[in-house]
Design a protein around this motif. Sequence first.
Motif, PDB file in Angstrom:
ATOM      1  N   ALA A 179      55.865  30.332  38.023  1.00  0.00           N
ATOM      2  CA  ALA A 179      55.504  31.630  37.572  1.00  0.00           C
ATOM      3  C   ALA A 179      54.042  32.211  37.895  1.00  0.00           C
ATOM      4  CB  ALA A 179      55.901  32.202  36.307  1.00  0.00           C
ATOM      5  N   ASP A 180      53.292  31.213  37.996  1.00  0.00           N
ATOM      6  CA  ASP A 180      51.859  31.167  38.049  1.00  0.00           C
ATOM      7  C   ASP A 180      51.412  31.255  39.729  1.00  0.00           C
ATOM      8  OD1 ASP A 180      52.023  28.718  38.586  1.00  0.00           O
ATOM      9  OD2 ASP A 180      50.400  28.080  36.905  1.00  0.00           O
ATOM     10  N   GLY A 181      52.384  31.134  40.461  1.00  0.00           N
ATOM     11  CA  GLY A 181      52.376  30.949  41.954  1.00  0.00           C
ATOM     12  C   GLY A 181      52.063  29.699  42.394  1.00  0.00           C
ATOM     13  N   SER A 182      51.675  28.560  41.671  1.00  0.00           N
ATOM     14  CA  SER A 182      51.889  26.950  41.990  1.00  0.00           C
ATOM     15  C   SER A 182      53.186  26.318  42.240  1.00  0.00           C
ATOM     16  CB  SER A 182      51.229  26.281  40.969  1.00  0.00           C
ATOM     17  OG  SER A 182      52.044  26.310  39.680  1.00  0.00           O
ATOM     18  N   GLU A 183      52.981  25.373  43.165  1.00  0.00           N
ATOM     19  CA  GLU A 183      54.340  24.459  43.553  1.00  0.00           C
ATOM     20  C   GLU A 183      55.410  25.471  44.302  1.00  0.00           C
ATOM     21  OE1 GLU A 183      56.191  22.363  40.343  1.00  0.00           O
ATOM     22  OE2 GLU A 183      54.253  21.998  39.237  1.00  0.00           O
ATOM     23  N   GLN A 184      54.683  25.903  45.166  1.00  0.00           N
ATOM     24  CA  GLN A 184      55.769  26.756  46.190  1.00  0.00           C
ATOM     25  C   GLN A 184      56.592  25.834  47.201  1.00  0.00           C
ATOM     26  OE1 GLN A 184      53.434  29.747  48.337  1.00  0.00           O
ATOM     27  NE2 GLN A 184      52.009  30.253  46.320  1.00  0.00           N
ATOM     28  N   THR A 185      58.055  26.043  46.835  1.00  0.00           N
ATOM     29  CA  THR A 185      58.711  24.806  47.453  1.00  0.00           C
ATOM     30  C   THR A 185      60.020  25.551  48.134  1.00  0.00           C
ATOM     31  OG1 THR A 185      58.309  23.547  45.405  1.00  0.00           O
ATOM     32  CG2 THR A 185      60.257  22.926  46.718  1.00  0.00           C
ATOM     33  N   GLN A 186      60.152  24.777  49.298  1.00  0.00           N
ATOM     34  CA  GLN A 186      61.424  25.340  49.905  1.00  0.00           C
ATOM     35  C   GLN A 186      62.514  25.008  49.347  1.00  0.00           C
ATOM     36  OE1 GLN A 186      60.864  25.090  54.435  1.00  0.00           O
ATOM     37  NE2 GLN A 186      62.880  25.849  54.789  1.00  0.00           N
ATOM     38  N   MET A 187      63.566  25.945  49.467  1.00  0.00           N
ATOM     39  CA  MET A 187      64.859  25.647  48.643  1.00  0.00           C
ATOM     40  C   MET A 187      66.115  25.621  49.488  1.00  0.00           C
ATOM     41  SD  MET A 187      63.624  24.907  45.709  1.00  0.00           S
ATOM     42  CE  MET A 187      65.253  24.797  44.748  1.00  0.00           C
ATOM     43  N   THR A 188      66.006  26.473  50.699  1.00  0.00           N
ATOM     44  CA  THR A 188      67.036  26.215  51.788  1.00  0.00           C
ATOM     45  C   THR A 188      66.472  25.921  53.001  1.00  0.00           C
ATOM     46  OG1 THR A 188      66.708  28.783  52.217  1.00  0.00           O
ATOM     47  CG2 THR A 188      68.381  28.331  50.589  1.00  0.00           C
ATOM     48  N   PHE A 189      67.494  25.336  53.900  1.00  0.00           N
ATOM     49  CA  PHE A 189      66.942  24.894  55.324  1.00  0.00           C
ATOM     50  C   PHE A 189      67.884  25.342  56.289  1.00  0.00           C
ATOM     51  CE2 PHE A 189      65.377  22.318  51.749  1.00  0.00           C
ATOM     52  CZ  PHE A 189      63.793  22.144  52.263  1.00  0.00           C
ATOM     53  N   HIS A 190      68.480  26.453  56.408  1.00  0.00           N
ATOM     54  CA  HIS A 190      69.451  26.816  57.308  1.00  0.00           C
ATOM     55  C   HIS A 190      68.560  26.556  58.736  1.00  0.00           C
ATOM     56  CE1 HIS A 190      72.520  28.203  54.870  1.00  0.00           C
ATOM     57  NE2 HIS A 190      71.306  28.704  53.959  1.00  0.00           N
ATOM     58  N   GLU A 191      69.288  26.158  59.689  1.00  0.00           N
ATOM     59  CA  GLU A 191      68.848  26.038  61.153  1.00  0.00           C
ATOM     60  C   GLU A 191      69.235  27.206  62.141  1.00  0.00           C
ATOM     61  OE1 GLU A 191      69.743  22.291  62.545  1.00  0.00           O
ATOM     62  OE2 GLU A 191      68.296  21.070  61.147  1.00  0.00           O
TER      63      GLU A 191
END
Length: 310
Positions: free
Chosen positions: A216-228
């Motif tokens: 919620a503070d903007g840290s740890e931005q992580t991709q969750m989907t990987f559609h090609e």
Amino acid sequence: MVRINTLSFTLLLLCFAMGAFAQQNNVTSILEVLDTKTGKRTVVKEFDYLIEATNWTKDGKWLYYNSGGLIYKIDVDGKEVPQVVNTQPISRCNNDHVLSADGRWLAVSSADNSPTGWSSYVYVLPVNGGTPRQVTPKSPSYLHGWSPDGTTLAYCAFRNDEKGADIYTIPASGGEEKQLTDAPGLDDGPEYSPDGEYIWFNSVRTGLMQVWRMKADGSEQTQMTFHEDRNAWFPHVSPNGKRVVYITYHKGDLEPDQHLANKNVELWMMPAKGGKPKLITKLFGGQGTINTNSWAPDSRRLAFISYRLK
């Protein structure tokens, strides 16, 4: 990576505005409820004009939506006449609107009533209507999320000529906004998880639009989907925090940073902890289908809008 400058972003907003105007009487809107366990789709009501973006109330009795710049609510069975929610003096509400977790408040994105066009500010008002209070001092700001404790709003905003749109938060009571993302291109659709720990959003930073998650503070931005072969938009977390639904466009149907109307699209569901997504339904729609969180309180049913061209 996609970069958006001031001119292209202004043209993008103008296209959305013109598209919504052109669509208003050229489509039939079908308000539906999907049982995510069985896959059954139930029609609540058909409208002979454009409606967009549903919110399901905490008590499970009402669905909110926007149409023609106004906000309406309808009973979930579709048996009663839709009721307009008084947002005056603003009357240019778009399809970015959110209900507070306690069910008492409605936040909307709307252009002001000046003749300058389709800017967008965030306002808060009582859930059953009342005088709106402006929250964001700058425009354009497109609301998508409200923290579970009611203190903070999350929105997509264009503030930098070179980097495009980013995710911002602001106190719901008003104050200074805080920038959470700064990737080139478009970051959009920020929505809090029910525990307030995460903000889900979609980002074009890797080429195609994909679903991301951050603290919620903007840290740890992580991709969750990987559609090609798909662009993924507008992740919505179920009230029990276990699942996430989002909409996809097929690659090549539009640019990765576009979410247009009148497209063959799909709704997908994935575990909130991450993992393999599951296709749950196909429909004709896109812009307006599921821009906002429309999970039922039971975390099983989902409201959305499909369309049929006249």
